[in-house]
Design a protein around this motif. Structure first.
Motif: not given
Lengths: 526, 337
Positions: A399-404, A415-417, A425-426
């Motif tokens: 898995s990889y979180l594109l938004t960091g 990190s932001q809704n 969002g994420a």
């Protein structure tokens, strides 16, 4: 000399004059020395009284605070807590609304005798129907008493009726020694131990869903110990024992014997800041020795109820059954499972991998009442049909979180809704390869020479399934998540020539059509 | 059979693992839930009893203490504080445990001698050195300009005894005319600048914070203050009449039975009536029941004419309803400033 006399006379005169004036002033009503002292004392008392009252008010407020329960309502929980924090009750919940969309070819078991939805096609299948469903609708109540005794009860309403998903007591005598008793997740599969709201794809892999146990009834000692710079989690349990992937629903086990479970999982660098801090690895095993005698009682139940003979059925990523044992087969003897497992998280990247192997002793039976009911005959073992079948499965999920955001075994905190124009969002992309391979002997008779009279029918059940699943998760906030998965599964075996039964040589066996499914989910969890 | 053996082995392993958590079985721990001013008394008495029990039975007894306002302590026991014994300021607070929590039989007060009151006390005045306001009797406490420091009778056992002392004085002074007695009590509490919730708090207000002209409270607390803070700073004034205060003690039957401490807890209370127990009570300025101890400590107590609660209020239940319950006489006459 004369000057000094003169100065002395003036001083005496002045003193007498001032004294007389002061006396005259006092007699006229001005404050005397005594009344000034009295006033001073009174003011002093008033100040002391005010200070003491303030002190008492503060004490009263402190005492009230000690006795006043704390109500917490946040995005992650709703709880009532005693002032000292040693007792609390917390309410949590999760709702997962799913939609399953199947492309042509996604099927149920071939040639089923109970046609549940429409007629079978020319090959003995019926296409899986697209559907909306509530996958989970759980209300979770967690209580802690005296700071160390936890009680959890979770009711799931997703099936239209209420069922108990969890009901256990956890006595935390020490971080290194805890006792859990009741219905809980067996400490075996790493992916299973990951919370239902935290799993990366909509359904778990073949390792957790098919081979390793789910929830069971029993008791377990568990805890965590210091290990290198990190810790070692352990758990040893004594449970009723459920079939592969099974979730015990009653207090009745199959043959009165128990299953042992053991789990060790190390995160040796968890307290480091090195690149290895997100590394965890371990292994789990279960063992039971189940006499098949009592399983005989369940062999005349419907094929859909396949697990009641002590044996499982297996499902695809799309939740269609692709394998089940013959109704003549029963679990009879030892069942051993082993599962090495690991995860690694670094930055936004997460990898979880798990392997499982199960050795299942089975035997064949004869007799019993026919599926359609009726008197039938006594069920008995067919001599010399016992066999140890070895099945295995594995998966790797990346898995990889594109938004960091930082990836972890637990949930994602955006990190932001999501808010139009302000935050998105994420976003996370996930990929998984998962496969399961069943023992070839499963599909042959006890002598290993014929495909008829086997423990499972190769023209109805596949011997191997390989799934590739890709998914995107959108975490609008910590509580709300939307997910879409595309899953494609290929099979070895599991179909045949039209609706013809399998022949002894197995020459009319075909591969079950590929399953392609799009699963979507909207999840709310708090 | 194999399953049974397996389960026994597992259970054994768990017990071995849990062994360090098991408390040493020979130690006995009691919890005495008491009121504010008895801290010092029970510190000494507990040590004496532990020594006595060790000698008699060869067992180690540790008595833990809990102190607070008598009514508050009673509520704590009702709410689940597991006291083996309670030693509270007034019988009413123990009655409440019996009635509300059913932990004690209703006849608890008849189970030990002297109505389960092994020592008594009374209400006296503590004034500043030289008695600047010339306080001699209850009448002086209602004069304008005199600041008196009793605790709040709504929350403190000692304060209820003090209230009833003043009430008893007024009834006698005014030939049982309750209207005049109410007026007297009204003027009495009009002179209170600060209300503490417990007797120990009132002592702090008067002695350490230097507020007020008179502390109205327990005789033993006054003597203790004199001993601790020096006779050069304060004087004890014994009024012409006062109330016979009977702090009471009892076993909390259900708790002691559950914990298996009933015999030792009962012996603990009975030991309060022993010569040693009575001597310790006298030493801490409580009036002992035994003739010998009373004689020994006779010189430390001033002569005072004592009346009982039965004489002036018909017992604790009636006193509570009439005076201290919501809407009672105290609520009528006292208006917070």
């Amino acid at each position: 000399m004369r000057k000094s006399w003169l100065f002395g006379g003036v001083l005496v005169f002045t003193s007498i004059t001032l004294g007389l004036a002061a006396r005259a002033h006092a007699e006229e009503g001005g404050p005397s020395q005594k009344s000034l002292e009295q006033r001073f004392d009174e003011l002093d008392q008033e100040i002391r009284i005010l200070k003491r009252k303030r002190e008492l008010d503060q004490e009263a407020a402190e005492n009230a605070k000690k006795a006043t329960p704390i109500v917490k309502y946040s995005k992650s929980q709703f709880s009532l807590e005693s002032a000292d924090g040693s007792n609390f009750i917390r309410f949590r919940g999760i709702v997962q609304a799913d939609h399953r969309l199947y492309f042509d070819g996604a099927n149920d078991i071939r040639n089923r005798s109970d046609q549940r939805a429409g007629d079978l096609d020319v090959n003995g299948f019926h296409d899986a129907g697209d559907s909306w469903l509530i996958r989970r609708a759980r209300l979770d109540i967690e209580t802690t008493l005296f700071g160390k005794y936890d009680f959890r009860i979770t009711t799931d309403f997703a099936q239209g009726t209420a069922s108990v998903a969890y009901a256990y007591l956890d006595a935390r005598f020490d971080p290194a020694f805890k006792i859990r008793a009741g219905k809980f997740k067996s400490f075996v599969s790493l992916e299973r131990l990951q919370g239902a709201s935290d799993i990366k794809l909509i359904e778990r892999s073949y390792v957790a869903n098919a081979l390793l146990p789910n929830r069971d009834l029993g008791i377990a000692a568990h805890g965590d110990l210091a290990f290198f710079q990190g810790r070692l989690d352990y758990a040893f349990g004594l449970v009723n024992g459920v079939s592969d992937g099974g979730d015990i629903s009653t207090g009745t086990e199959f043959d009165g014997r128990k299953e042992f479970t053991g789990w060790l999982f190390a995160t040796p660098f968890v307290n480091d800041t090195s690149v290895l801090s997100g590394l965890g690895f371990g292994a789990a095993a279960t063992y039971t020795d189940a006499s098949g005698e009592r399983n005989l009682n369940f062999t005349d139940t419907t094929p859909a109820d396949a697990t009641r003979n002590g044996l499982p059925s297996y499902r695809t990523d799309g939740q269609n059954t692709f394998f089940r044992y013959s109704s003549a087969a029963v679990a009879d003897g030892a069942r051993i499972r082993v599962s090495p497992q690991a995860y690694y998280y670094i930055g936004s990247l997460g990898i979880l991998a798990e392997y499982a192997r199960v050795i299942q002793d089975v035997s064949l039976t004869t007799g019993g009442s026919p599926p359609a009911g009726g008197a039938g005959s006594n069920t008995s073992f067919i001599p010399n049909t016992g066999k140890a079948l070895r099945h295995q499965a594995w998966h790797v999920t990346v898995s990889y979180l594109l938004t960091g955001e930082t990836a972890s075994f637990k949930g994602v905190k955006p990190s932001q809704n999501f808010d139009f124009g302000k935050g998105w969002g994420a976003w996370e992309v996930v990929g998984r390869y998962s496969e399961i391979t069943l023992d070839e002997d499963t599909f042959k008779d006890p002598t290993g020479t014929s495909f008829t009279g086997a423990y499972a029918n190769l023209s109805e059940s596949a011997q191997r399934a390989r799934s590739m699943t890709l998914g995107v998760n959108w975490y609008l906030n910590q509580n709300l998540r939307a997910a879409v998965n595309y899953s494609e599964t290929r099979f070895d075996g599991g179909a045949g020539d039209g609706v013809a039964p399998i022949n002894a040589a197995g020459t009319n066996v075909a591969d079950r059509p590929d399953e392609r499914a799009v699963l979507t989910r909207l999840q709310f969890a708090f | 059979m194999k399953t049974l053996r397996t389960m026994l082995i597992t259970l054994g392993a768990l017990l071995i693992a849990a062994h360090p958590l098991v408390v040493h079985a020979e130690d006995i721990t009691l919890l005495n839930v008491s009121y504010d001013p008895t801290r010092e008394l029970y510190q000494e008495f507990n040590a004496a009893f532990a020594k006595h029990w060790q000698k008699e039975k060869g067992q180690t007894v540790v008595v833990k203490q809990s102190h607070g306002g008598s009514g508050k302590q009673s509520r704590a026991v009702i709410d689940g504080l597991e006291a083996d014994v309670v030693t509270l300021a007034l019988a009413y607070d123990i009655d409440a445990i019996s009635e509300k929590a059913k932990l004690i039989p209703a006849n608890w007060q008849s189970r030990l001698p002297q109505n389960s009151s092994p020592y008594t006390s009374t209400i006296v005045f503590l004034v500043r050195k030289g008695n600047p306001k010339g306080i001699k009797d209850w009448e002086d406490l209602v004069k304008p300009g005199v600041a008196i420091i009793p605790a709040n009778p709504k929350t403190s056992g000692a304060a209820r005894w003090a209230y009833l002392s003043a009430w008893g004085y007024a009834l006698k002074k005014y030939d049982n005319d309750e209207t005049k007695a109410k007026d007297f009590i009204g003027r009495f509490y009009a002179n209170v600048p600060v209300f503490d919730t417990g007797a120990r708090g009132a002592t702090t207000t008067f002695i350490e914070r230097g507020i007020g002209d008179v502390l109205v409270g327990w005789e033993n607390e006054a003597y203790l203050a004199l001993k601790e803070f020096g006779a050069g700073k304060f004087e004890i004034i014994t009024p012409s009449i006062s109330i016979l205060a009977e702090p009471t003690v009892t076993l909390v039957d259900k708790v002691a039975k559950k914990k298996g401490t009933q015999p030792v807890a009962q012996a603990y209370l009975e030991y309060l009536y022993s010569e040693e127990g009575q001597d310790i009570a006298g030493k801490h300025f409580y009036r002992p029941r035994s003739e010998a101890a009373l004689a020994k400590y006779a010189n430390q107590f001033s002569k005072v004419s004592l009346f009982t609660i039965d004489e002036i209020a018909g017992g604790w239940q009636k006193a509570q309803q009439r005076h201290f319950a919501d809407g009672g006489v105290f609520d009528e006459i006292y208006k917070p400033k």
